[in-house]
Design a protein around this motif. Structure first.
Motif, PDB file in Angstrom:
ATOM      1  N   GLU A   1       0.830  -1.209   0.000  1.00 44.65           N
ATOM      2  CA  GLU A   1       0.000   0.000   0.000  1.00 44.65           C
ATOM      3  C   GLU A   1       0.864   1.258   0.000  1.00 44.65           C
ATOM      4  OE1 GLU A   1      -3.188   0.575  -0.342  1.00 44.65           O
ATOM      5  OE2 GLU A   1      -3.950  -1.489  -0.290  1.00 44.65           O
ATOM      6  N   TYR A   2       1.974   1.201   0.726  1.00 43.94           N
ATOM      7  CA  TYR A   2       2.904   2.340   0.747  1.00 43.94           C
ATOM      8  C   TYR A   2       3.451   2.587  -0.660  1.00 43.94           C
ATOM      9  CZ  TYR A   2       7.214   4.975   1.438  1.00 43.94           C
ATOM     10  OH  TYR A   2       8.221   5.908   1.338  1.00 43.94           O
ATOM     11  N   LYS A   3       3.794   1.515  -1.370  1.00 41.91           N
ATOM     12  CA  LYS A   3       4.306   1.632  -2.749  1.00 41.91           C
ATOM     13  C   LYS A   3       3.245   2.229  -3.676  1.00 41.91           C
ATOM     14  CE  LYS A   3       8.384  -0.664  -2.696  1.00 41.91           C
ATOM     15  NZ  LYS A   3       9.650  -0.079  -3.191  1.00 41.91           N
ATOM     16  N   PHE A   4       1.989   1.792  -3.483  1.00 41.70           N
ATOM     17  CA  PHE A   4       0.903   2.306  -4.332  1.00 41.70           C
ATOM     18  C   PHE A   4       0.726   3.813  -4.107  1.00 41.70           C
ATOM     19  CE2 PHE A   4      -1.250  -2.106  -3.671  1.00 41.70           C
ATOM     20  CZ  PHE A   4      -0.307  -2.685  -4.496  1.00 41.70           C
ATOM     21  N   ASN A   5       0.720   4.217  -2.825  1.00 43.38           N
ATOM     22  CA  ASN A   5       0.539   5.636  -2.509  1.00 43.38           C
ATOM     23  C   ASN A   5       1.693   6.472  -3.040  1.00 43.38           C
ATOM     24  OD1 ASN A   5      -1.842   5.073  -1.191  1.00 43.38           O
ATOM     25  ND2 ASN A   5      -0.896   4.886   0.830  1.00 43.38           N
ATOM     26  N   GLU A   6       2.884   5.914  -2.974  1.00 43.36           N
ATOM     27  CA  GLU A   6       4.078   6.603  -3.479  1.00 43.36           C
ATOM     28  C   GLU A   6       3.961   6.836  -4.996  1.00 43.36           C
ATOM     29  OE1 GLU A   6       8.612   5.848  -2.162  1.00 43.36           O
ATOM     30  OE2 GLU A   6       7.802   4.300  -3.499  1.00 43.36           O
ATOM     31  N   THR A   7       3.490   5.826  -5.693  1.00 45.46           N
ATOM     32  CA  THR A   7       3.303   5.930  -7.152  1.00 45.46           C
ATOM     33  C   THR A   7       2.277   7.006  -7.491  1.00 45.46           C
ATOM     34  OG1 THR A   7       3.751   3.559  -7.350  1.00 45.46           O
ATOM     35  CG2 THR A   7       2.702   4.602  -9.230  1.00 45.46           C
ATOM     36  N   THR A   8       1.161   7.007  -6.754  1.00 41.73           N
ATOM     37  CA  THR A   8       0.106   7.987  -7.001  1.00 41.73           C
ATOM     38  C   THR A   8       0.581   9.401  -6.683  1.00 41.73           C
ATOM     39  OG1 THR A   8      -1.596   6.332  -6.550  1.00 41.73           O
ATOM     40  CG2 THR A   8      -2.271   8.637  -6.410  1.00 41.73           C
ATOM     41  N   GLN A   9       1.364   9.540  -5.620  1.00 41.29           N
ATOM     42  CA  GLN A   9       1.881  10.877  -5.263  1.00 41.29           C
ATOM     43  C   GLN A   9       2.783  11.433  -6.363  1.00 41.29           C
ATOM     44  OE1 GLN A   9       1.125  13.065  -2.778  1.00 41.29           O
ATOM     45  NE2 GLN A   9      -0.511  11.559  -2.437  1.00 41.29           N
ATOM     46  N   ARG A  10       3.597  10.567  -6.965  1.00 40.57           N
ATOM     47  CA  ARG A  10       4.462  11.026  -8.072  1.00 40.57           C
ATOM     48  C   ARG A  10       3.623  11.513  -9.243  1.00 40.57           C
ATOM     49  NH1 ARG A  10       8.286   6.877  -6.612  1.00 40.57           N
ATOM     50  NH2 ARG A  10       7.221   5.384  -7.958  1.00 40.57           N
ATOM     51  N   SER A  11       2.584  10.758  -9.576  1.00 39.91           N
ATOM     52  CA  SER A  11       1.705  11.139 -10.693  1.00 39.91           C
ATOM     53  C   SER A  11       0.946  12.427 -10.362  1.00 39.91           C
ATOM     54  CB  SER A  11       0.700  10.018 -10.992  1.00 39.91           C
ATOM     55  OG  SER A  11       1.366   8.830 -11.322  1.00 39.91           O
ATOM     56  N   LEU A  12       0.540  12.544  -9.112  1.00 40.18           N
ATOM     57  CA  LEU A  12      -0.213  13.721  -8.675  1.00 40.18           C
ATOM     58  C   LEU A  12       0.635  14.984  -8.810  1.00 40.18           C
ATOM     59  CD1 LEU A  12      -2.861  14.735  -7.419  1.00 40.18           C
ATOM     60  CD2 LEU A  12      -1.894  14.244  -5.170  1.00 40.18           C
ATOM     61  N   LYS A  13       1.918  14.879  -8.495  1.00 41.77           N
ATOM     62  CA  LYS A  13       2.815  16.050  -8.609  1.00 41.77           C
ATOM     63  C   LYS A  13       2.935  16.522 -10.054  1.00 41.77           C
ATOM     64  CE  LYS A  13       5.565  15.423  -4.454  1.00 41.77           C
ATOM     65  NZ  LYS A  13       6.799  14.862  -3.855  1.00 41.77           N
ATOM     66  N   ILE A  14       2.956  15.589 -11.002  1.00 42.83           N
ATOM     67  CA  ILE A  14       3.012  15.961 -12.421  1.00 42.83           C
ATOM     68  C   ILE A  14       1.761  16.745 -12.789  1.00 42.83           C
ATOM     69  CG2 ILE A  14       3.001  15.080 -14.798  1.00 42.83           C
ATOM     70  CD1 ILE A  14       4.632  12.676 -13.804  1.00 42.83           C
ATOM     71  N   VAL A  15       0.594  16.258 -12.362  1.00 45.07           N
ATOM     72  CA  VAL A  15      -0.673  16.937 -12.661  1.00 45.07           C
ATOM     73  C   VAL A  15      -0.700  18.315 -12.004  1.00 45.07           C
ATOM     74  CG1 VAL A  15      -3.166  16.881 -12.218  1.00 45.07           C
ATOM     75  CG2 VAL A  15      -2.006  14.841 -13.076  1.00 45.07           C
ATOM     76  N   GLN A  16      -0.245  18.403 -10.765  1.00 46.10           N
ATOM     77  CA  GLN A  16      -0.248  19.694 -10.060  1.00 46.10           C
ATOM     78  C   GLN A  16       0.632  20.715 -10.768  1.00 46.10           C
ATOM     79  OE1 GLN A  16       0.911  18.228  -6.197  1.00 46.10           O
ATOM     80  NE2 GLN A  16      -1.214  18.193  -5.424  1.00 46.10           N
ATOM     81  N   ARG A  17       1.793  20.262 -11.262  1.00 47.65           N
ATOM     82  CA  ARG A  17       2.689  21.179 -12.002  1.00 47.65           C
ATOM     83  C   ARG A  17       1.993  21.698 -13.257  1.00 47.65           C
ATOM     84  NH1 ARG A  17       7.062  17.847 -10.575  1.00 47.65           N
ATOM     85  NH2 ARG A  17       6.963  16.702 -12.535  1.00 47.65           N
ATOM     86  N   GLU A  18       1.300  20.801 -13.952  1.00 49.51           N
ATOM     87  CA  GLU A  18       0.615  21.207 -15.181  1.00 49.51           C
ATOM     88  C   GLU A  18      -0.525  22.178 -14.885  1.00 49.51           C
ATOM     89  OE1 GLU A  18       1.572  17.324 -17.954  1.00 49.51           O
ATOM     90  OE2 GLU A  18      -0.029  17.248 -16.472  1.00 49.51           O
ATOM     91  N   CYS A  19      -1.233  21.927 -13.805  1.00 51.19           N
ATOM     92  CA  CYS A  19      -2.340  22.820 -13.460  1.00 51.19           C
ATOM     93  C   CYS A  19      -1.836  24.170 -12.949  1.00 51.19           C
ATOM     94  CB  CYS A  19      -3.281  22.155 -12.453  1.00 51.19           C
ATOM     95  SG  CYS A  19      -4.298  20.855 -13.225  1.00 51.19           S
ATOM     96  N   GLU A  20      -0.631  24.195 -12.413  1.00 49.42           N
ATOM     97  CA  GLU A  20      -0.013  25.484 -12.048  1.00 49.42           C
ATOM     98  C   GLU A  20       0.255  26.319 -13.292  1.00 49.42           C
ATOM     99  OE1 GLU A  20       3.439  24.687  -9.664  1.00 49.42           O
ATOM    100  OE2 GLU A  20       2.230  23.831  -8.030  1.00 49.42           O
ATOM    101  N   HIS A  21       0.631  25.651 -14.391  1.00 49.85           N
ATOM    102  CA  HIS A  21       0.827  26.374 -15.657  1.00 49.85           C
ATOM    103  C   HIS A  21      -0.474  27.060 -16.074  1.00 49.85           C
ATOM    104  CE1 HIS A  21       4.798  24.900 -16.144  1.00 49.85           C
ATOM    105  NE2 HIS A  21       4.496  23.677 -16.542  1.00 49.85           N
ATOM    106  N   VAL A  22      -1.597  26.375 -15.871  1.00 49.69           N
ATOM    107  CA  VAL A  22      -2.896  26.948 -16.239  1.00 49.69           C
ATOM    108  C   VAL A  22      -3.166  28.205 -15.418  1.00 49.69           C
ATOM    109  CG1 VAL A  22      -5.398  26.543 -16.327  1.00 49.69           C
ATOM    110  CG2 VAL A  22      -3.824  24.701 -16.914  1.00 49.69           C
ATOM    111  N   GLN A  23      -2.834  28.153 -14.130  1.00 48.19           N
ATOM    112  CA  GLN A  23      -3.060  29.304 -13.245  1.00 48.19           C
ATOM    113  C   GLN A  23      -2.123  30.464 -13.567  1.00 48.19           C
ATOM    114  OE1 GLN A  23      -2.493  27.508  -9.402  1.00 48.19           O
ATOM    115  NE2 GLN A  23      -4.631  26.857  -9.214  1.00 48.19           N
TER     116      GLN A  23
END
Length: 604
Positions: free
Chosen positions: A398-420
């Motif tokens: 479960e820790y590995k799964f959450n770690e994977t999702t957090q990495r993907s989430l950071k990519i999305v957050q960076r892209e959405c910062e570009h929108v802002q």
């Protein structure tokens, strides 16, 4: 929200959307003879789609000639089914008749396909399709009064022409989708030709049809690219993830049964066999609605609708409620001492069940993210099951799964910062520059398209509560467009690696790419800084397209330029056009200002 529903569910959409006049009574849906009747009644339209997609360069007259040949063939078989050709598959006949048209294979360079038979010939025609349609002439523009008169005088010819133009420009879109587009074109013509303000009517009604086609086209190319490049197992995983999220109460046994129908559909649809595609989709619809009690509580009313409305009703229905007894975690995959033994007994079934259980518990995740987590779990078990104490090892899954999702989430957050942080134009220029630097070998048309699609994905998703899944799903489709369908498509070593190594991890791979170091820019500017007075008559949209093309071609010419310098040049371009179009002699002004802009780009 409606736009999100359409784009967010495209994975589900492609095999549920229905077309034209398929049977309308629930009990008739699985009747093969009714589906066959539909195919026979629409053989002309189906021929236009298949031939226009296989031989995109063909003229409408050549397509029309083949329609007449196939209609005659259908008529002969309706009268005498014992004729030798009649039991054969329709696509075989279509390709055979295409190859038999005198001079056509030589004219359009598909003689090598005509020397093959059956599946080999079909695949050859498939690989001849070109997704970059820049070689086709611009869409013909007709006066709206003339267009409406054409529709009223000869409805069938009007629709055939519409289907022809759309099909040759969308060679990988499934036939049932194009038939649906055709019905919407007809509805549009029927309504708008009676309106006084025809232009506004057509413009308003065309937009959702275009969005529908774009969404379906992106998904279908993406999923067929996954099938062609990675095989049926990846395709199966995509379908498990999306169906498990949509129907969380479905039993795993029922899901695997439904998957057999869904997966078999792709053989025809992805290879361009229009008839097989229609037949298999009809079977899927029958399956879903005949088992609705065990699949979803949200589709009862949909399954009572007539067929043209039923598919879209199911698509727009909400995800089913998660069963109350469904725990947030499935302990059997992380806390069971016998995990390795269960995996070893049947690895494919074991991993399919894991993906099913994880997906239905996590409706907030994207399809690519669910595939990434399944891959992380598979790799973890590979490692853990060879240790002395496997349960201790996979206990931290479960820790590995959450770690994977957090990495993907950071990519999305960076892209959405570009929108802002960036305006819509600067956001587009950011991605035009990025895509051109990593894949300068692509055509200018492809790169401008990718930039616009990226902006659409982010501006659609970045303000929504389900931001992560929406962005990750839609950006994955943009990457699918870049990677293409054909197995032998090659862009450059770095891009090829990301496109072909691991379907689930394409997105993180692209995130790490920098400018292509193997690229050799053109030695001359090839008229890039040459402007003309007729630009002053161009519409705003056309000028914007010219500006986008200018930026892409400038990056191709000067790939070493930094982002800051490149971001300012589109503004300089606009200023030159604006200044010269106000001048007394625009041509003379352009002759003077063009070299100045060229010098500025050199200095940058």
């Amino acid at each position: 929200m409606k736009q999100l529903t359409l784009t967010g569910f495209v994975i589900f959409l492609f095999f549920l959307t229905e077309s034209l006049t398929l049977p309308t009574k629930l009990q008739d849906v699985d009747d093969a003879s009714i589906t066959q009747k539909f195919i026979e009644e629409n053989i002309g339209y189906i021929t236009v789609i298949a031939f226009s997609q296989y031989v995109q360069e063909a003229s409408f007259e050549e397509v029309d000639r083949l329609v007449k040949i196939m209609t005659k063939y259908k008529g002969q078989c309706s009268g005498e089914v014992t004729l030798p050709d009649c039991p054969r598959l329709t696509n075989d006949i279509l390709l055979e008749k295409t190859c038999a048209v005198k001079g056509l294979p030589q004219k359009y360079n598909f003689s090598h396909c005509c020397s093959m038979v059956d599946l080999e010939r079909e695949r050859c025609f498939f690989h001849n399709k070109k997704s970059d349609v820049g070689f086709l002439p611009p869409l013909p523009t007709l006066d709206l009064e003339e267009k409406c008169q054409t529709y009223k005088n000869n409805r069938e010819s009007f629709l055939n022409n519409c289907i022809y133009e759309v099909s040759r420009r969308n060679p990988f879109v499934f036939a049932p989708t194009l038939l649906t587009v055709a019905t919407r074109f007809e509805e549009m013509a029927k309504t708008c030709c009676e309106e006084q303000d025809k232009a506004n009517c057509f413009r308003t009604k065309a937009e959702p049809v275009i969005q529908y086609l774009k969404a379906l086209s992106s998904y279908q190319k993406n999923v067929c690219g996954a099938l062609v490049k990675f095989g049926p197992q990846v395709l199966k995983s995509i379908n498990i993830a999306i169906l498990s999220q949509k129907f969380p109460k479905i039993e795993f046994k029922e899901l695997t049964s439904l998957l057999e129908d869904v997966s078999s559909k792709y053989e025809g649809c992805c290879e361009g066999d229009a008839v097989k595609c229609i037949r298999r989709r009809s079977k899927i619809m029958s399956h879903i609605c005949s088992k609705q009690d065990s699949i979803s509580s949200k589709i009862k009313d949909c399954c009572e609708e007539k067929i043209p409305k039923r598919g879209e009703c199911i698509i727009y229905s909400n995800k089913d409620d998660r069963p109350k007894d469904l725990s947030l975690r499935e302990a059997k995959f992380t806390e069971n001492e016998n995990v390795c033994e269960q995996r070893d007994a049947n690895p494919d079934i074991f991993m399919a069940e894991f993906l099913f259980e994880y997906s239905r518990r996590h409706p907030e995740l994207s399809t690519p993210e669910l595939l990434r987590i399944a891959r992380v779990y598979e790799d973890l078990l590979e490692e853990c099951c060879s240790t002395e104490n496997p349960p201790d090892c996979y206990g931290n899954a479960e820790y590995k799964f959450n770690e994977t999702t957090q990495r993907s989430l950071k990519i999305v957050q960076r892209e959405c910062e570009h929108v802002q942080n960036l305006g819509k134009d600067d956001l587009k220029y950011h991605y035009l520059i990025k895509f051109t630097k990593i894949a300068p070998q692509l055509s200018t048309e492809e790169l401008t398209f990718l930039g616009k699609e990226m902006v659409t994905a982010l501006t659609t998703c970045c303000t929504l509560s389900e931001e992560f899944a929406c962005v990750d799903n839609l950006v994955d489709l943009v990457i699918g467009e870049l990677c293409g369908i054909n197995e032998n498509r090659s862009i450059n070593p770095a891009v090829d690696h990301c496109c072909k190594t691991d379907f689930a991890f394409r997105r993180p791979c692209f995130e790490g790419l920098e400018a292509d170091k193997t690229y050799v820019p053109p030695s001359t500017s090839q008229g890039l800084f040459t402007f003309h007075a007729d630009w002053c008559q161009a519409h705003k949209e056309e000028l914007q397209r010219k500006k986008d093309r200018f930026l892409v071609n400038l990056v191709k010419l000067k790939p070493e330029l930094g982002g800051e310098a490149l971001q300012s040049l589109p503004t300089d371009f606009s200023n030159v056009v604006e200044k010269c179009c106000k001048a007394e002699g625009p041509e003379a002004c352009f002759s003077e200002e063009g070299p100045k802009l060229a010098a500025k780009s050199q200095a940058a």
